[in-house]
Design a protein around this motif. Structure first.
Motif, PDB file in Angstrom:
ATOM      1  N   GLY A 126      37.485 -12.094 -43.676  1.00  0.00           N
ATOM      2  CA  GLY A 126      38.062 -12.253 -45.007  1.00  0.00           C
ATOM      3  C   GLY A 126      38.154 -13.701 -45.445  1.00  0.00           C
ATOM      4  N   SER A 127      37.244 -14.544 -44.975  1.00  0.00           N
ATOM      5  CA  SER A 127      37.351 -15.985 -45.223  1.00  0.00           C
ATOM      6  C   SER A 127      36.707 -16.447 -46.526  1.00  0.00           C
ATOM      7  CB  SER A 127      36.724 -16.768 -44.056  1.00  0.00           C
ATOM      8  OG  SER A 127      37.492 -16.607 -42.898  1.00  0.00           O
ATOM      9  N   ARG A 128      35.695 -15.741 -46.976  1.00  0.00           N
ATOM     10  CA  ARG A 128      35.063 -16.147 -48.233  1.00  0.00           C
ATOM     11  C   ARG A 128      35.659 -15.392 -49.415  1.00  0.00           C
ATOM     12  NH1 ARG A 128      28.622 -15.893 -50.124  1.00  0.00           N
ATOM     13  NH2 ARG A 128      28.983 -16.967 -52.114  1.00  0.00           N
ATOM     14  N   PHE A 129      35.828 -14.114 -49.262  1.00  0.00           N
ATOM     15  CA  PHE A 129      36.374 -13.262 -50.317  1.00  0.00           C
ATOM     16  C   PHE A 129      37.700 -12.664 -49.849  1.00  0.00           C
ATOM     17  CE2 PHE A 129      31.728 -13.110 -50.609  1.00  0.00           C
ATOM     18  CZ  PHE A 129      31.526 -13.521 -51.930  1.00  0.00           C
ATOM     19  N   GLU A 155      34.452 -20.556 -55.227  1.00  0.00           N
ATOM     20  CA  GLU A 155      33.532 -21.228 -56.145  1.00  0.00           C
ATOM     21  C   GLU A 155      33.246 -20.391 -57.379  1.00  0.00           C
ATOM     22  OE1 GLU A 155      32.526 -24.354 -55.517  1.00  0.00           O
ATOM     23  OE2 GLU A 155      33.807 -24.241 -53.735  1.00  0.00           O
ATOM     24  N   GLY A 156      33.873 -19.217 -57.445  1.00  0.00           N
ATOM     25  CA  GLY A 156      33.654 -18.347 -58.595  1.00  0.00           C
ATOM     26  C   GLY A 156      32.472 -17.408 -58.461  1.00  0.00           C
ATOM     27  N   VAL A 157      31.828 -17.366 -57.286  1.00  0.00           N
ATOM     28  CA  VAL A 157      30.694 -16.462 -57.077  1.00  0.00           C
ATOM     29  C   VAL A 157      31.225 -15.054 -56.853  1.00  0.00           C
ATOM     30  CG1 VAL A 157      28.692 -15.926 -55.638  1.00  0.00           C
ATOM     31  CG2 VAL A 157      29.316 -18.317 -56.081  1.00  0.00           C
ATOM     32  N   ASP A 161      27.529 -10.173 -56.617  1.00  0.00           N
ATOM     33  CA  ASP A 161      26.353 -11.020 -56.806  1.00  0.00           C
ATOM     34  C   ASP A 161      25.895 -11.626 -55.484  1.00  0.00           C
ATOM     35  OD1 ASP A 161      26.427 -10.457 -59.500  1.00  0.00           O
ATOM     36  OD2 ASP A 161      27.465 -12.308 -60.055  1.00  0.00           O
ATOM     37  N   ALA A 162      26.846 -12.101 -54.691  1.00  0.00           N
ATOM     38  CA  ALA A 162      26.499 -12.673 -53.385  1.00  0.00           C
ATOM     39  C   ALA A 162      25.867 -11.616 -52.486  1.00  0.00           C
ATOM     40  CB  ALA A 162      27.744 -13.259 -52.724  1.00  0.00           C
ATOM     41  N   MET A 163      26.432 -10.413 -52.511  1.00  0.00           N
ATOM     42  CA  MET A 163      25.899  -9.317 -51.695  1.00  0.00           C
ATOM     43  C   MET A 163      24.462  -8.990 -52.088  1.00  0.00           C
ATOM     44  SD  MET A 163      27.528  -5.496 -51.203  1.00  0.00           S
ATOM     45  CE  MET A 163      27.688  -5.269 -52.984  1.00  0.00           C
ATOM     46  N   ARG A 164      24.224  -8.851 -53.358  1.00  0.00           N
ATOM     47  CA  ARG A 164      22.878  -8.485 -53.825  1.00  0.00           C
ATOM     48  C   ARG A 164      21.881  -9.623 -53.635  1.00  0.00           C
ATOM     49  NH1 ARG A 164      25.722  -5.370 -58.896  1.00  0.00           N
ATOM     50  NH2 ARG A 164      26.000  -3.369 -57.805  1.00  0.00           N
ATOM     51  N   GLU A 165      22.351 -10.853 -53.771  1.00  0.00           N
ATOM     52  CA  GLU A 165      21.481 -12.009 -53.520  1.00  0.00           C
ATOM     53  C   GLU A 165      21.012 -12.014 -52.063  1.00  0.00           C
ATOM     54  OE1 GLU A 165      19.357 -15.500 -54.307  1.00  0.00           O
ATOM     55  OE2 GLU A 165      20.348 -14.144 -55.722  1.00  0.00           O
ATOM     56  N   SER A 166      21.849 -11.482 -51.148  1.00  0.00           N
ATOM     57  CA  SER A 166      21.489 -11.424 -49.729  1.00  0.00           C
ATOM     58  C   SER A 166      20.625 -10.223 -49.396  1.00  0.00           C
ATOM     59  CB  SER A 166      22.761 -11.374 -48.872  1.00  0.00           C
ATOM     60  OG  SER A 166      23.505 -12.563 -49.008  1.00  0.00           O
ATOM     61  N   GLY A 167      20.372  -9.366 -50.386  1.00  0.00           N
ATOM     62  CA  GLY A 167      19.513  -8.210 -50.169  1.00  0.00           C
ATOM     63  C   GLY A 167      20.252  -6.938 -49.818  1.00  0.00           C
ATOM     64  N   PHE A 168      21.564  -6.906 -50.033  1.00  0.00           N
ATOM     65  CA  PHE A 168      22.359  -5.721 -49.708  1.00  0.00           C
ATOM     66  C   PHE A 168      23.093  -5.232 -50.955  1.00  0.00           C
ATOM     67  CE2 PHE A 168      21.864  -8.255 -45.844  1.00  0.00           C
ATOM     68  CZ  PHE A 168      21.237  -7.309 -45.036  1.00  0.00           C
ATOM     69  N   ASP A 169      23.735  -4.079 -50.817  1.00  0.00           N
ATOM     70  CA  ASP A 169      24.385  -3.482 -51.980  1.00  0.00           C
ATOM     71  C   ASP A 169      25.485  -2.541 -51.508  1.00  0.00           C
ATOM     72  OD1 ASP A 169      24.938  -2.785 -54.638  1.00  0.00           O
ATOM     73  OD2 ASP A 169      22.801  -2.746 -55.160  1.00  0.00           O
ATOM     74  N   TYR A 170      26.208  -1.972 -52.458  1.00  0.00           N
ATOM     75  CA  TYR A 170      27.278  -1.035 -52.120  1.00  0.00           C
ATOM     76  C   TYR A 170      26.715   0.197 -51.409  1.00  0.00           C
ATOM     77  CZ  TYR A 170      30.285  -3.688 -55.298  1.00  0.00           C
ATOM     78  OH  TYR A 170      31.003  -4.674 -55.899  1.00  0.00           O
ATOM     79  N   ARG A 171      27.532   0.757 -50.537  1.00  0.00           N
ATOM     80  CA  ARG A 171      27.170   1.987 -49.842  1.00  0.00           C
ATOM     81  C   ARG A 171      27.099   3.144 -50.842  1.00  0.00           C
ATOM     82  NH1 ARG A 171      31.523   2.601 -47.515  1.00  0.00           N
ATOM     83  NH2 ARG A 171      32.228   4.555 -48.451  1.00  0.00           N
TER      84      ARG A 171
END
Length: 410
Positions: A126-129, A155-157, A161-171
């Motif tokens: 839980g360190s970034r979000f 940083e407001g990301v 968006d971060a998840m999808r930028e990494s190539g992943f998405d919601y279950r």
């Protein structure tokens, strides 16, 4: 296969993903460092003959199919993310210990009877979000899209968006976890108990329950020079009495009860004004639910009594109430037997965990256990986090023995 050299090579390789100049790692969920690490792990496992698979959110599994009971799976692993300026062992050691132990078993004994799986969970810290256990909660279909859809990092990301930028998405579909017969997590202790008692292995029988509070006290801000002591409604004085009384009471009750006042925000927080308001946190932990509940009643009573005595108003928000989690008795016994074989009867200790781990999520659904190795000076979540390599190797050897009994024995 030499366990020490294999682990040291992997640890050096993966510490570079988010590695800091002064030591340690910052590897936050869905960051470039995190993404590079999980894909490098996937490649490493595939080169060694593991079948690999990401789930939708980024949890990574590496599998060795069983020859006789392939539908029965023995799993080991931990989380791959770190805190900001964290160490190279918290989470990462549990993942790499599983890799080395399974590589060694495969090299020595070949294909297991039951399937073996390594699990690198996407996130625990839980360190970034502002959301923890994203990996394990998704693994057991517990995470709710609504909980994270609107959150962002410092940083407001946006999370999504971060998840999808990494190539992943919601279950989009529920994961199947019923094929897993046992889960074993190896971790550094993050405390001083094993080191102080000169033990090499901690056999974990449970994870403490936690109650976390945000408490607000409101008095009256006033001039520091013209307000007599007897006419003050000083919120910080009230806080200090609460902290002292509850700390003294926790010491009186004794281990394993702990209480921490980690954050204190006085208002107006200036040198020449009597503070009229203070907001502070309370973190209280115990392995026994009844004892934890009883002390929680004392917390409420103390806050109310001191507030009345000091003439301040109070608001108590209990925002976390996690029950203690007990480990599977059969697996605890297996780890005990393995520890006696590897390090001897005098070098292991049965203990509870004072920190939260992914295993507390797993234990609610499948048989789960943990084992600890010592932490030098008890330091963790810090670039100075370290464990003697001899103890790390002993932890891997104990894990290997447990996995052998569970996956290779009829």
């Amino acid at each position: 296969m030499d366990i020490r050299s294999s682990f040291e090579a992997l640890d050096k390789k993966f510490t570079a993903f988010g590695g800091l100049t002064g030591g340690g790692i910052t590897r936050l969920l869905y960051s470039k460092e995190w993404s590079n690490a999980v894909h490098a792990l996937k490649e490493t496992l595939e080169k060694d003959g593991f079948e690999t698979q990401f789930d939708s959110v980024g949890n990574l599994k590496g599998r060795i199919e069983g020859s006789k009971y392939p539908e029965e799976t023995i799993m080991s692993g931990s989380h791959i993310d770190t805190v900001v300026e964290g160490g190279h062992l918290d989470g990462q050691f549990g993942v790499l210990a599983a890799v080395v132990a399974m590589q060694s078993l495969k090299a020595e004994y070949g294909q297991p009877l039951r399937s073996l799986e390594i699990l690198a969970l996407a996130e625990e810290e839980g360190s970034r979000f502002p959301y923890a256990f994203w990996g394990s909660k998704n693994f057991f279909n517990l995470a709710d899209k609504a909980d994270v859809d609107a959150i962002a990092d410092g940083e407001g990301v946006a999370f999504k968006d971060a998840m999808r930028e990494s190539g992943f998405d919601y279950r989009t579909e529920d994961n199947d976890y019923n094929y897993i017969k046992s889960f074993i997590e190896v971790h550094i202790e993050q405390g001083k108990v094993l080191e102080n008692e000169k033990k090499s292995i901690g056999v974990v029988n449970g994870i403490v329950g936690q109650k976390r509070y945000t408490v607000n006290l409101k008095g009256e801000a006033n001039h520091a020079g013209t307000t007599p002591m007897g006419l003050r409604q000083d919120a910080v004085v009230a806080f200090s009495k609460i902290a002292n009384q509850l700390t003294d009471r926790a010491r009186e009750i004794g281990d394993p009860l702990v209480i921490t006042f980690g954050r204190v925000d006085p208002v107006p927080n200036t040198v020449n004004v009597v503070p009229g308001e203070v907001t502070f946190s309370i973190d209280c932990r115990h392995i026994n639910q009844d004892e934890l509940n009883q002390f929680a009643e004392e917390i409420d009573t103390c806050i109310k009594h001191v507030s009345e005595e000091e003439g301040v108003q109070y608001d108590i928000d209990l925002w976390m109430d996690e029950a203690p989690t007990l480990m599977d008795e059969r697996l605890v016994n297996e780890i005990q037997k393995a520890a006696e074989t590897v390090v001897g009867e005098s070098e292991w200790k049965l203990m509870s965990s004072g920190a939260g781990h992914d295993s507390q999520i797993f234990a609610k659904y499948i048989p789960t256990s943990m084992l600890f190795v010592p932490s030098i000076n008890g330091v963790s979540h810090n670039v100075e986090e370290e464990t003697n390599v001899e103890d790390l190797v002993k932890g891997i050897e104990v894990l290997k023995q447990v996995l052998y009994q569970l996956a290779y024995q009829a």
